[in-house]
Scaffold this motif. Structure first.
Motif, short mmCIF file in Angstrom:
data_model
loop_
_atom_site.label_atom_id
_atom_site.label_comp_id
_atom_site.label_asym_id
_atom_site.label_seq_id
_atom_site.Cartn_x
_atom_site.Cartn_y
_atom_site.Cartn_z
N LYS A 1 0.81 -1.22 0.00
CA LYS A 1 0.00 0.00 0.00
C LYS A 1 0.85 1.28 0.00
CE LYS A 1 -4.25 -1.71 2.04
NZ LYS A 1 -5.19 -1.59 3.17
N VAL B 1 2.52 1.64 -3.56
CA VAL B 1 1.57 2.04 -4.61
C VAL B 1 1.11 3.48 -4.38
CG1 VAL B 1 -0.73 1.59 -5.56
CG2 VAL B 1 0.82 -0.30 -5.08
N GLY B 2 0.90 3.85 -3.13
CA GLY B 2 0.51 5.23 -2.83
C GLY B 2 1.58 6.23 -3.21
#
Length: 49
Positions: A24, A27-28
């Motif tokens: 996460k 990807v963020g």
């Protein structure tokens, strides 16, 4: 900066950082970088038309 260089840098970053961080945040961070690149590109072109 061209998009192909951004994608290449994103792949290299994912390969180096993914063993040490979760999916996460990675990807963020790539998505945030893409949005910043898009905004700078739009500003340099004179904005959306």
């Amino acid at each position: 900066m061209h998009w192909r260089f951004f994608l290449g840098a994103s792949f290299l970053t994912a390969a180096l950082v993914s063993p040490h961080s979760g999916l996460k945040p990675l990807v963020g961070g790539v998505a945030l970088g893409g949005l910043i690149l898009l905004a700078v590109h739009q500003i340099s072109k004179g904005g959306p038309r």
